[in-house]
Design a protein around this motif. Structure first.
Motif, PDB file in Angstrom:
ATOM      1  N   UNK A  84       0.796  -1.147   0.139  1.00 47.09           N
ATOM      2  CA  UNK A  84      -0.064  -0.006   0.030  1.00 47.09           C
ATOM      3  C   UNK A  84       1.047   1.099  -0.030  1.00 47.09           C
ATOM      4  N   UNK A  85       1.746   1.231   0.907  1.00 47.94           N
ATOM      5  CA  UNK A  85       2.533   2.678   0.997  1.00 47.94           C
ATOM      6  C   UNK A  85       4.083   2.178   1.524  1.00 47.94           C
ATOM      7  N   UNK A  86       4.903   1.762   0.744  1.00 47.99           N
ATOM      8  CA  UNK A  86       6.053   1.100   0.971  1.00 47.99           C
ATOM      9  C   UNK A  86       7.012   2.328   1.198  1.00 47.99           C
ATOM     10  N   UNK A  87       6.749   3.574   0.818  1.00 48.32           N
ATOM     11  CA  UNK A  87       7.763   4.680   0.820  1.00 48.32           C
ATOM     12  C   UNK A  87       7.492   5.444   2.245  1.00 48.32           C
ATOM     13  N   UNK A  88       6.373   5.178   2.952  1.00 50.91           N
ATOM     14  CA  UNK A  88       6.265   5.583   4.336  1.00 50.91           C
ATOM     15  C   UNK A  88       5.999   7.233   4.129  1.00 50.91           C
ATOM     16  N   UNK A  89       4.922   7.622   3.468  1.00 52.53           N
ATOM     17  CA  UNK A  89       4.668   9.088   3.295  1.00 52.53           C
ATOM     18  C   UNK A  89       5.645   9.971   2.713  1.00 52.53           C
ATOM     19  N   UNK A  90       6.381   9.405   1.650  1.00 55.33           N
ATOM     20  CA  UNK A  90       7.598   9.941   1.251  1.00 55.33           C
ATOM     21  C   UNK A  90       7.265  11.578   0.707  1.00 55.33           C
ATOM     22  N   UNK A  91       5.681  11.727   0.314  1.00 53.74           N
ATOM     23  CA  UNK A  91       5.255  12.809  -0.056  1.00 53.74           C
ATOM     24  C   UNK A  91       5.380  13.950   0.786  1.00 53.74           C
ATOM     25  N   UNK A  92       5.458  13.658   2.346  1.00 59.23           N
ATOM     26  CA  UNK A  92       5.837  14.391   3.307  1.00 59.23           C
ATOM     27  C   UNK A  92       7.060  14.586   3.805  1.00 59.23           C
ATOM     28  N   UNK A  93       7.977  13.346   4.074  1.00 58.75           N
ATOM     29  CA  UNK A  93       9.055  13.217   4.674  1.00 58.75           C
ATOM     30  C   UNK A  93      10.482  13.595   3.716  1.00 58.75           C
ATOM     31  N   UNK A  94      10.015  13.395   2.464  1.00 59.54           N
ATOM     32  CA  UNK A  94      11.109  13.513   1.717  1.00 59.54           C
ATOM     33  C   UNK A  94      11.077  15.034   0.873  1.00 59.54           C
ATOM     34  N   UNK A  95      10.320  15.523   1.351  1.00 58.99           N
ATOM     35  CA  UNK A  95      10.322  17.079   0.641  1.00 58.99           C
ATOM     36  C   UNK A  95      11.405  17.668   1.206  1.00 58.99           C
ATOM     37  N   UNK A  96      11.891  18.557   0.059  1.00 54.19           N
ATOM     38  CA  UNK A  96      13.350  19.175   0.298  1.00 54.19           C
ATOM     39  C   UNK A  96      12.831  20.870   0.414  1.00 54.19           C
ATOM     40  N   UNK A  97      11.659  21.199   0.089  1.00 53.06           N
ATOM     41  CA  UNK A  97      11.285  22.594   0.359  1.00 53.06           C
ATOM     42  C   UNK A  97      10.683  22.902   1.453  1.00 53.06           C
ATOM     43  N   UNK A  98      10.676  22.288   2.561  1.00 53.90           N
ATOM     44  CA  UNK A  98      10.266  22.320   3.859  1.00 53.90           C
ATOM     45  C   UNK A  98      11.292  22.237   4.924  1.00 53.90           C
ATOM     46  N   UNK A  99      11.447  22.918   5.859  1.00 56.96           N
ATOM     47  CA  UNK A  99      12.145  22.856   6.947  1.00 56.96           C
ATOM     48  C   UNK A  99      11.858  21.510   7.827  1.00 56.96           C
ATOM     49  N   UNK A 100      12.620  20.866   8.502  1.00 55.10           N
ATOM     50  CA  UNK A 100      12.047  19.520   9.497  1.00 55.10           C
ATOM     51  C   UNK A 100      10.811  19.963  10.330  1.00 55.10           C
ATOM     52  N   UNK A 101      10.740  20.892  10.900  1.00 52.93           N
ATOM     53  CA  UNK A 101       9.583  21.555  11.557  1.00 52.93           C
ATOM     54  C   UNK A 101       8.259  21.522  10.697  1.00 52.93           C
ATOM     55  N   UNK A 102       8.479  22.008   9.490  1.00 49.49           N
ATOM     56  CA  UNK A 102       7.216  22.232   8.505  1.00 49.49           C
ATOM     57  C   UNK A 102       6.891  20.797   8.015  1.00 49.49           C
ATOM     58  N   UNK A 103       8.014  19.851   7.798  1.00 48.40           N
ATOM     59  CA  UNK A 103       7.632  18.412   7.459  1.00 48.40           C
ATOM     60  C   UNK A 103       6.743  17.669   8.517  1.00 48.40           C
ATOM     61  N   UNK A 104       7.209  18.080   9.737  1.00 52.21           N
ATOM     62  CA  UNK A 104       6.405  17.482  10.909  1.00 52.21           C
ATOM     63  C   UNK A 104       4.936  17.987  10.897  1.00 52.21           C
ATOM     64  N   UNK A 105       4.614  19.249  10.754  1.00 53.55           N
ATOM     65  CA  UNK A 105       3.461  19.741  10.636  1.00 53.55           C
ATOM     66  C   UNK A 105       2.736  19.262   9.346  1.00 53.55           C
ATOM     67  N   UNK A 106       3.287  18.997   8.352  1.00 49.80           N
ATOM     68  CA  UNK A 106       2.858  18.501   6.864  1.00 49.80           C
ATOM     69  C   UNK A 106       2.200  17.280   7.057  1.00 49.80           C
ATOM     70  N   UNK A 107       2.717  16.445   7.879  1.00 53.51           N
ATOM     71  CA  UNK A 107       2.020  15.104   8.186  1.00 53.51           C
ATOM     72  C   UNK A 107       0.711  15.235   8.552  1.00 53.51           C
ATOM     73  N   UNK A 108       0.324  16.256   8.922  1.00 52.40           N
ATOM     74  CA  UNK A 108      -1.052  16.451   9.491  1.00 52.40           C
ATOM     75  C   UNK A 108      -1.880  17.463   8.476  1.00 52.40           C
ATOM     76  N   UNK A 109      -1.542  17.439   7.246  1.00 47.58           N
ATOM     77  CA  UNK A 109      -2.232  18.227   6.571  1.00 47.58           C
ATOM     78  C   UNK A 109      -3.107  17.076   5.336  1.00 47.58           C
ATOM     79  N   UNK A 110      -4.020  16.552   6.022  1.00 42.18           N
ATOM     80  CA  UNK A 110      -4.626  15.413   5.288  1.00 42.18           C
ATOM     81  C   UNK A 110      -6.286  15.861   5.150  1.00 42.18           C
TER      82      UNK A 110
END
Length: 205
Positions: free
Chosen positions: A71-97
């Protein structure tokens, strides 16, 4: 004829049948659940015979396990692998559902199966641990004093928001994101949190 086109003991399989079966399982399991979905309906949607289905998957349990495994072998790569966001922003992006997102398939499967020894239950556990690990890794990048604890807290918030959104038919993720922001800022020392004042644009809200 290649080996991939053969079933057990060399019996010919329909080309693309396995992928059609998995595609039908993704559709039906998410829309109506695992238990209510019978093999007859699944085969009809996949346009395969039951004989062909059982050549690819010896049982419905095996199909459910493969459905989750892929189903999702990449483990939310669309959030955690983003290079345009800071680490804190990536943490919050996980809630943008989006509120219309179906219930997490791993939660749904674990609730429906009632069997911790089922292979699908193991995939669900592995995936949830992987999400917490990615959150902890990102929290570490953000400078959190205890990244593992923060990762577990955020993972719990995400799963809780997903379940509450489904039960109440109301979007719980904005509230979860607000709580997450407090947890993140409390966990990150001021000297490491220079990016905490930056806001993430709300996507689709």
């Amino acid at each position: 004829m290649t080996e991939l086109e053969k079933g057990p003991k060399g019996r010919r399989r329909g080309r693309g049948a396995r992928e059609r079966i998995l595609s039908a399982s993704r559709q039906l399991f998410r829309e109506q659940g695992i238990n209510p979905t019978g093999m007859d309906q699944l085969c009809a949607v996949a346009q395969v015979s039951k004989r062909t289905a059982y050549q690819h998957f010896t049982s419905k349990d095996e199909l459910v396990a493969e459905y989750l495994r892929r189903f999702d072998p990449s483990v939310l790569s669309g959030v955690f692998d983003r290079t345009d966001l800071t680490p804190r922003e990536r943490l919050l992006a996980a809630f943008d559902v989006p509120a219309t997102t179906p219930l997490c398939p791993y939660i749904g499967a674990a609730v429906e199966l009632h069997d911790p020894e089922h292979p699908a239950s193991q995939y669900a556990r592995d995936y949830k641990k992987a999400v917490a690990a990615r959150l902890a890794e990102t929290a570490r990048e953000a400078g959190a004093a205890d990244p593992e604890q923060l990762g577990e807290q955020l993972a719990l918030l995400i799963d809780g928001a997903a379940a509450r959104t489904r039960v109440l038919n109301a979007d719980a993720f904005p509230t979860a994101a607000a709580i997450a922001a407090v947890l993140i800022d409390n966990a990150i020392p001021a000297t490491a949190g220079d990016d905490r004042r930056r806001e993430i644009p709300a996507a689709g809200r």
